[in-house]
Design a protein around this motif. Structure first.
Motif, PDB file in Angstrom:
ATOM      1  N   LEU A  12       0.741  -0.787   0.073  1.00 14.25           N
ATOM      2  CA  LEU A  12       0.315   0.152  -0.577  1.00 14.25           C
ATOM      3  C   LEU A  12       0.933   1.368   0.067  1.00 14.25           C
ATOM      4  N   GLY A  13       0.669   2.093  -1.069  1.00 13.58           N
ATOM      5  CA  GLY A  13       1.957   3.562  -1.211  1.00 13.58           C
ATOM      6  C   GLY A  13       2.548   3.191  -1.271  1.00 13.58           C
ATOM      7  N   GLU A  14       3.314   2.127  -1.792  1.00 15.15           N
ATOM      8  CA  GLU A  14       4.944   2.149  -2.353  1.00 15.15           C
ATOM      9  C   GLU A  14       4.313   1.189  -3.457  1.00 15.15           C
ATOM     10  N   LYS A  15       6.129   1.555  -4.510  1.00 12.91           N
ATOM     11  CA  LYS A  15       5.756   1.158  -5.933  1.00 12.91           C
ATOM     12  C   LYS A  15       6.197  -0.297  -5.701  1.00 12.91           C
ATOM     13  N   LYS A  16       5.920  -1.294  -6.945  1.00 11.71           N
ATOM     14  CA  LYS A  16       5.479  -2.391  -6.957  1.00 11.71           C
ATOM     15  C   LYS A  16       6.783  -2.863  -6.326  1.00 11.71           C
ATOM     16  N   ALA A  17       6.967  -3.887  -5.257  1.00 14.84           N
ATOM     17  CA  ALA A  17       8.066  -5.267  -4.800  1.00 14.84           C
ATOM     18  C   ALA A  17       8.183  -5.841  -5.319  1.00 14.84           C
ATOM     19  N   LEU A  18       7.175  -7.080  -6.444  1.00 13.16           N
ATOM     20  CA  LEU A  18       7.402  -7.407  -8.432  1.00 13.16           C
ATOM     21  C   LEU A  18       6.433  -6.962  -9.108  1.00 13.16           C
ATOM     22  N   ASP A  19       7.207  -6.995  -9.618  1.00  9.23           N
ATOM     23  CA  ASP A  19       6.528  -6.805 -11.095  1.00  9.23           C
ATOM     24  C   ASP A  19       5.829  -7.789 -12.100  1.00  9.23           C
ATOM     25  N   ASN A  20       4.929  -8.407 -12.408  1.00  8.25           N
ATOM     26  CA  ASN A  20       4.713  -9.302 -13.629  1.00  8.25           C
ATOM     27  C   ASN A  20       5.624  -9.841 -13.346  1.00  8.25           C
ATOM     28  N   LEU A  53       1.075 -12.364   0.661  1.00 10.24           N
ATOM     29  CA  LEU A  53       0.468 -13.018  -0.716  1.00 10.24           C
ATOM     30  C   LEU A  53       0.396 -11.952  -1.802  1.00 10.24           C
ATOM     31  N   PRO A  54       0.280 -13.380  -3.392  1.00  6.59           N
ATOM     32  CA  PRO A  54       0.881 -12.090  -4.073  1.00  6.59           C
ATOM     33  C   PRO A  54      -1.120 -10.997  -4.163  1.00  6.59           C
ATOM     34  N   SER A  55      -0.245  -9.539  -4.786  1.00  2.00           N
ATOM     35  CA  SER A  55      -1.562  -9.330  -5.230  1.00  2.00           C
ATOM     36  C   SER A  55      -2.049  -9.393  -6.806  1.00  2.00           C
ATOM     37  N   LYS A  56      -0.680  -9.883  -6.905  1.00  2.00           N
ATOM     38  CA  LYS A  56      -1.759 -10.500  -8.596  1.00  2.00           C
ATOM     39  C   LYS A  56      -0.457 -11.268  -8.896  1.00  2.00           C
ATOM     40  N   GLY A  57      -1.944 -12.670 -10.409  1.00  2.00           N
ATOM     41  CA  GLY A  57      -0.733 -13.519 -10.472  1.00  2.00           C
ATOM     42  C   GLY A  57      -0.927 -14.348  -9.882  1.00  2.00           C
ATOM     43  N   ILE A  58      -0.325 -16.269 -10.122  1.00  2.00           N
ATOM     44  CA  ILE A  58      -0.277 -16.940  -9.915  1.00  2.00           C
ATOM     45  C   ILE A  58       0.760 -17.950  -9.289  1.00  2.00           C
ATOM     46  N   VAL A  59       1.243 -17.610  -8.058  1.00  2.00           N
ATOM     47  CA  VAL A  59       1.981 -18.711  -7.466  1.00  2.00           C
ATOM     48  C   VAL A  59       1.696 -20.201  -7.300  1.00  2.00           C
ATOM     49  N   LEU A  60       2.488 -20.710  -7.175  1.00  2.00           N
ATOM     50  CA  LEU A  60       1.905 -22.771  -6.762  1.00  2.00           C
ATOM     51  C   LEU A  60       2.893 -23.146  -6.933  1.00  2.00           C
ATOM     52  N   VAL A  61       2.772 -23.482  -5.627  1.00  2.00           N
ATOM     53  CA  VAL A  61       4.289 -24.336  -5.186  1.00  2.00           C
ATOM     54  C   VAL A  61       4.017 -25.689  -4.276  1.00  2.00           C
ATOM     55  N   SER A  62       4.847 -26.543  -4.955  1.00  2.00           N
ATOM     56  CA  SER A  62       4.171 -27.971  -4.905  1.00  2.00           C
ATOM     57  C   SER A  62       3.308 -28.451  -5.161  1.00  2.00           C
ATOM     58  N   ASN A  63       2.256 -27.299  -6.521  1.00  2.00           N
ATOM     59  CA  ASN A  63       1.298 -28.020  -6.744  1.00  2.00           C
ATOM     60  C   ASN A  63      -0.546 -26.658  -5.544  1.00  2.00           C
ATOM     61  N   LYS A  64       0.262 -26.369  -5.193  1.00  2.00           N
ATOM     62  CA  LYS A  64      -0.679 -25.414  -4.209  1.00  2.00           C
ATOM     63  C   LYS A  64      -0.372 -24.092  -4.544  1.00  2.00           C
ATOM     64  N   ASP A  65      -2.250 -23.580  -4.454  1.00  2.00           N
ATOM     65  CA  ASP A  65      -1.980 -22.194  -5.331  1.00  2.00           C
ATOM     66  C   ASP A  65      -1.856 -21.122  -4.015  1.00  2.00           C
ATOM     67  N   ILE A  66      -1.222 -20.147  -3.994  1.00  2.00           N
ATOM     68  CA  ILE A  66      -0.291 -19.792  -2.328  1.00  2.00           C
ATOM     69  C   ILE A  66      -1.465 -18.132  -3.073  1.00  2.00           C
ATOM     70  N   SER A  67      -1.777 -17.949  -4.040  1.00  2.00           N
ATOM     71  CA  SER A  67      -3.010 -16.825  -4.358  1.00  2.00           C
ATOM     72  C   SER A  67      -4.490 -17.181  -3.916  1.00  2.00           C
ATOM     73  N   ASN A  68      -4.123 -18.069  -3.519  1.00  2.00           N
ATOM     74  CA  ASN A  68      -5.814 -19.111  -2.655  1.00  2.00           C
ATOM     75  C   ASN A  68      -6.054 -19.475  -1.772  1.00  2.00           C
ATOM     76  N   ILE A  69      -4.592 -19.591  -0.680  1.00  2.00           N
ATOM     77  CA  ILE A  69      -4.168 -20.603   0.168  1.00  2.00           C
ATOM     78  C   ILE A  69      -5.507 -19.608   1.033  1.00  2.00           C
ATOM     79  N   THR A  70      -5.585 -21.080   2.016  1.00  2.00           N
ATOM     80  CA  THR A  70      -6.620 -20.576   3.262  1.00  2.00           C
ATOM     81  C   THR A  70      -6.033 -20.509   4.407  1.00  2.00           C
ATOM     82  N   LYS A  71      -6.112 -20.053   5.599  1.00  2.00           N
ATOM     83  CA  LYS A  71      -5.552 -20.191   6.499  1.00  2.00           C
ATOM     84  C   LYS A  71      -5.597 -21.229   7.242  1.00  2.00           C
TER      85      LYS A  71
END
Lengths: 223, 297
Positions: A12-20, A53-71
């Motif tokens: 929030l309020g900063e430049k992108k830490a990772l960009d596409n 957690l990512p702001s956009k895009g998909i991250v799969l770690v051992s086939n687990k989708d971090i973008s939609n991971i539950t607590k």
């Protein structure tokens, strides 16, 4: 093992830490994530163990989708990942043995079972004689070995090391990288975030992903 | 089962390793519970006393005739009423003797002649008709008889006792709510302080894959142990206080006012306390975990 597609992380309020950014890491690969301070190395690693957690895009770690991971499923992801930090993140007032034991307690193992797993690993890492020493009485190199032991104790599929040699002299740093390299030879995927050229040059065959301002500017493993 | 036992033992260890902080918390909770027990015991005793005082057993009927035939006839009618168990007629002489006997130290009563004393009928009410509304109904029935001048059963006292009792119950309810709030806050803060001391350890556990149950259960166990110890201490202190008061003082002067709470009441209070503790513990740990921040900040 790790797949990243069009990943963006913005605070929030900063430049992108990772960009596409996009890349894949296969099982057993030994990868250096390099770049200047603030390039996004640590941010990238934090995503893989769901500390962020990512702001956009998909991250799969051992086939687990971090973008939609539950607590509730984050602990199960982390049990398959070993993480090593520059500042070790050890409990200074506990012994070497107790620090490593923490990682086994979450599996509700019995004491004998824990000893059978911890002691051989301590021998392998050359810190068996220090097993009952309080962490605060260890040298930096020994502390990092304890941190690596804690990361390896559950035989994880992935090891993430965030500037693991940052607090060590040249000789100790090379020892630590050799240890991690040996682990990757045994089939564990190892990602090391570092900006130390001596470390990067030690294993010239290793894959290098270089970041600058949150973008991948070089990937030696890209076909 | 093995997992649960493991977590309970961790809770015991967590309680033991934080004993210094927990003792301070135990003493505070014990004091609060002790005050609550004192008020509870007094309330129960007062309630018991008022219930006894308000228990209407007889209705007294003052008559506007002295004709023995009419009185005899009326007594027959009274005995036929469904709610009346028995009747006794007190002549003016009976009343005079009764009063003189029960007030033997008041000598001037000796000079009042029997004509100045009332004659009346005392009607004993059956057990099942002793509630306030049935007595009120009976009073109206009796007033319809021409021979009855006044029907009396101490209505004003009963209404006053009921109001006092009601007021006391409201007071106890407010006190319970306030004390429950105070207990929750103390437990919430004690747990928070403990958690901040273990922040690094919790972060490492989180890093190596500890579930929320793994982190929360031992802390809740420690809170329950803390509450249980506080409760036992406060209940014992309260019991000893009243037991000593009764045996050393009140019973010696024939006062049996203090009634100690029964085991059901004590178990119920303990149950509520455990619920409050678990609630405060869960809220405290969850808010802490949500605000703990990232592992690698």
């Amino acid at each position: 093992m790790i797949k990243v597609y069009n990943l963006t992380v913005a605070f929030l309020g900063e430049k992108k830490a990772l960009d596409n950014i996009s890349f894949k890491v296969s099982k057993g690969e030994f990868v250096y994530i390099t770049g200047e301070s603030g390039a996004g190395k640590s941010t990238l690693l934090r995503l893989f163990y769901a500390d962020l957690l990512p702001s956009k895009g998909i991250v799969l770690v051992s086939n687990k989708d971090i973008s939609n991971i539950t607590k509730a499923s984050i602990p199960f992801l982390r049990r398959n990942i070993g993480v090593v930090f520059q500042d070790f993140k050890l409990l200074e007032d506990k012994s070497v043995f107790e620090n490593i034991k923490l990682a086994l307690e979450v599996f509700y193992l019995e004491k004998n079972n824990m000893e059978n797993r911890i002691l051989p690993l301590l021998r392998r890492l050359g810190i068996f004689s220090r097993r009952n020493t309080l962490v605060k009485n260890l040298s930096g190199g020994e502390k990092q070995r304890v941190a690596i032991a804690r990361a390896l104790i559950n035989n994880p599929a992935i090891i993430l090391a965030d500037e693991p040699t940052g607090n060590l002299d040249q000789a100790r740093a090379e020892d630590i990288v050799d240890l991690l390299y040996g682990t990757s030879k045994a089939g564990t995927t190892v990602l090391i975030a570092t900006h130390d050229p001596h470390i990067i040059n030690r294993y010239k065959q290793a894959r290098i992903i270089e970041l600058k301002n949150g973008k991948v500017i070089k990937d030696s493993g890209k076909q | 089962m093995k997992k649960l036992l493991f977590l309970l033992l961790r809770g015991l260890k967590f309680f033991y390793t934080n004993i210094t902080l927990n003792i301070a918390s135990i003493l505070t909770i014990t004091t609060i519970l002790f005050v609550f027990h004192i008020f509870l015991t007094i309330s129960l005793s007062v309630n018991d006393f008022f219930t006894g005082m308000g228990n209407i057993q007889n209705i007294r009927l003052y008559l506007n005739t002295e004709s023995q035939d009419e009185i005899k006839n009326f007594l027959n009618k009274l005995n036929n009423l469904e709610s009346i168990e028995s009747t006794t007629y007190f002549t003016q002489e009976d009343t005079m003797e009764y009063i003189r006997k029960s007030t033997s130290n008041i000598s001037y009563l000796e000079n009042i002649p029997k004509e100045f004393y009332p004659h009346f009928i005392e009607a004993k009410i059956k057990d099942e008709y002793r509630d306030f509304s049935s007595v009120k109904k009976l009073e109206n029935t009796l007033k319809d008889f021409e021979i009855v001048d006044v029907a009396s059963y101490g209505e004003k006292w009963i209404v006053n006792f009921s109001s006092l009792n009601y007021g006391l119950k409201i007071f106890l309810t407010i006190l319970t709510v306030l004390l429950a709030g105070a207990l929750s806050t103390i437990l919430y803060n004690t747990i928070k302080i403990n958690l901040y001391r273990y922040k690094d350890e919790i972060k490492i556990y989180s890093l190596v894959g500890a579930s929320r149950t793994f982190i929360i259960t031992p802390i809740i166990t420690a809170v329950i142990i803390e509450s249980l110890i506080s409760y036992l201490l406060s209940a014992a202190a309260s019991y000893l206080t009243f037991f000593t008061l009764n045996s050393r003082l009140l019973h010696n002067i024939d006062i049996y006012f203090i009634k100690l709470p029964g085991i059901t009441t004590l178990v119920f209070i303990l149950g509520v306390l455990i619920l409050i503790s678990v609630f405060a513990g869960v809220v405290s740990v969850k808010t802490f975990l949500n605000r703990m921040g990232a592992i690698n900040e």
